[in-house]
Scaffold this motif. Structure first.
Motif, PDB file in Angstrom:
ATOM      1  N   LEU A 118       0.837  -1.214   0.000  1.00  0.00           N
ATOM      2  CA  LEU A 118       0.000   0.000   0.000  1.00  0.00           C
ATOM      3  C   LEU A 118       0.864   1.253   0.000  1.00  0.00           C
ATOM      4  CD1 LEU A 118      -2.809  -1.151   2.463  1.00  0.00           C
ATOM      5  CD2 LEU A 118      -3.127  -0.549   0.060  1.00  0.00           C
ATOM      6  N   ILE A 132      -3.566   6.605  -0.957  1.00  0.00           N
ATOM      7  CA  ILE A 132      -4.208   5.688  -0.009  1.00  0.00           C
ATOM      8  C   ILE A 132      -4.365   6.395   1.341  1.00  0.00           C
ATOM      9  CG2 ILE A 132      -4.026   3.473   1.219  1.00  0.00           C
ATOM     10  CD1 ILE A 132      -4.312   3.027  -1.765  1.00  0.00           C
ATOM     11  N   VAL A 184      -8.445   2.770   4.711  1.00  0.00           N
ATOM     12  CA  VAL A 184      -8.664   1.551   3.930  1.00  0.00           C
ATOM     13  C   VAL A 184      -9.744   0.710   4.599  1.00  0.00           C
ATOM     14  CG1 VAL A 184      -7.598  -0.508   2.923  1.00  0.00           C
ATOM     15  CG2 VAL A 184      -6.245   1.587   3.202  1.00  0.00           C
ATOM     16  N   THR A 222     -10.510   3.763   0.342  1.00  0.00           N
ATOM     17  CA  THR A 222     -10.094   2.686  -0.561  1.00  0.00           C
ATOM     18  C   THR A 222     -10.677   1.400   0.002  1.00  0.00           C
ATOM     19  OG1 THR A 222      -8.013   3.805  -1.060  1.00  0.00           O
ATOM     20  CG2 THR A 222      -8.105   1.437  -1.488  1.00  0.00           C
TER      21      THR A 222
END
Ligand SMILES: Cc1ncc(COP(=O)(O)O)c(C=O)c1O
Length: 343
Positions: free
Chosen positions: A187, A193, A196, A318
């Motif tokens: 990641l 990002i 998550v 994400t």
């Protein structure tokens, strides 16, 4: 529960202190799913745990790195297990046992007369000793298996009984603490990002992702999707996680209050694909050329699709879908999965 804050190195060292062999093909790819992301209006990444290499892959292969090391350290020469006919666990325990030179004996309740397809077929091909029982009564199955174990011992075998060995299940949690480190590295190599949202079939691996993300203070929510009732689908996150914490020398304990578990996607029951599960399998196959399974990952993807359609994700989330494999069972569900009849 609050895990102690650990550095990546601390966590790696704790895990590396355990006996381990290298059966799984790691790291598994972390892939963008651009067409699916477009369809759902949220960025979706897929961690390809279906590509772990051994006997058609899946999450269970990671477990074997720790579980088989434990079996070897105990001088075992045969793996004995009780698993239902559709069990991916059975297939992978069988494959890993054979790979390290052990015999494999599997007792499958309620399986007499079942087609030798999917996971049963692969076990047969690998030369497993399959005991397909007509009963599903737990005490009868246990009695049968105990007798089998005694016979093996009489014949001089050292049996690794997966029902009794903690490491057989705790290895799920431990190996997914390890996978968290792998994932974190991957990641970090991607742009954009933030938070998550991880979705996975609820079970030991979910516990591992939770414990490791918590101790590394990572911005992750780990959502476990139930694919059957907890008893049917062995989704006992707390027991497996706490056993794993013992093995790693932590005194902290997980409780059910710490666990996010969704029960709205079970459909008609364990190993019975729901309509949303079938839709999810077809959608991901059509958009990404990635095949999901009808027992676990199809239901997890159904949860993601439902969350996206109901605007439950934030714009900059994400979504990370853990594709834990299970592919051999696809072929036992051809009637449910095919889009049309061909006359
Ligand atoms: C394809 C698949 N995904 C997820 C799971 C859940 O595994 P665990 O409890 O080891 O996390 C299983 C368990 O059988 C499985 O076969």
């Amino acid at each position: 529960m609050r895990m102690p804050s650990l550095s990546r190195l601390d966590l790696r060292q704790r895990i590396d202190n355990l006996p381990r062999i290298n059966i799984a093909c790691l790291p598994t790819p972390l892939q963008e799913a651009p067409n699916l992301s477009n369809e759902l209006g949220v960025r979706v990444l897929i961690k390809r745990e279906d590509l772990t290499g051994l006997a058609m892959g899946g999450n269970k292969v990671r477990h074997m790195d720790f579980c088989m090391a434990d079996a070897i350290s105990k001088g075992s020469d045969v793996s004995l297990n009780i698993n239902p006919w559709m069990s991916n666990n059975a297939r992978i325990i069988g494959a890993a046992s054979k790979k390290v030179g052990m015999d494999y004996v599997c007792v499958a309740p309620d399986s007499k007369g079942r087609p030798i397809q999917g996971n049963l077929l692969i076990q047969d091909i690998m030369g497993a000793e399959l005991h397909l029982l007509s009963t599903s009564d737990q005490s009868e199955v246990m009695e049968y298996t105990d007798k089998l174990e005694s016979k093996l011992v009489e014949h001089g075998k050292t049996v690794y009984n997966h029902i009794k060995e903690h490491m057989s299940r705790s290895s799920a949690t431990i190996s997914y603490m390890d996978a968290t480190l792998e994932l974190d590295q991957q990641l970090q190599n991607l742009e954009g990002i933030g938070n998550v949202e991880v979705f996975i079939a609820s079970g030991g691996a979910q516990g591992g992702l939770m414990l490791a993300s918590n101790s590394l203070n990572l911005p992750r929510n780990i959502t476990g999707v139930l694919v059957g009732t907890s008893e049917e689908s062995f989704a006992d996150v707390v027991t497996w996680s706490n056993n794993a914490l013992n093995h790693l020398g932590f005194s902290e304990r997980l409780t059910w209050n710490d666990v996010i578990q969704l029960d709205s996607y079970i459909g008609p029951g364990y190993a019975i694909p729901s309509e949303p599960c079938i839709e999810a399998i077809r959608m991901v196959a059509e958009l990404e050329g990635i095949i999901l399974d009808p027992i676990y990952t199809g239901k997890v993807m159904a949860a993601i699709i439902d969350h996206a359609r109901n605007n439950k994700f934030k714009e900059d989330d994400t979504v990370l879908f853990m594709h834990t494999g299970g592919l051999p069972e696809l072929f036992n569900f051809a009637d449910e999965l095919k889009r049309r009849d061909y006359k």
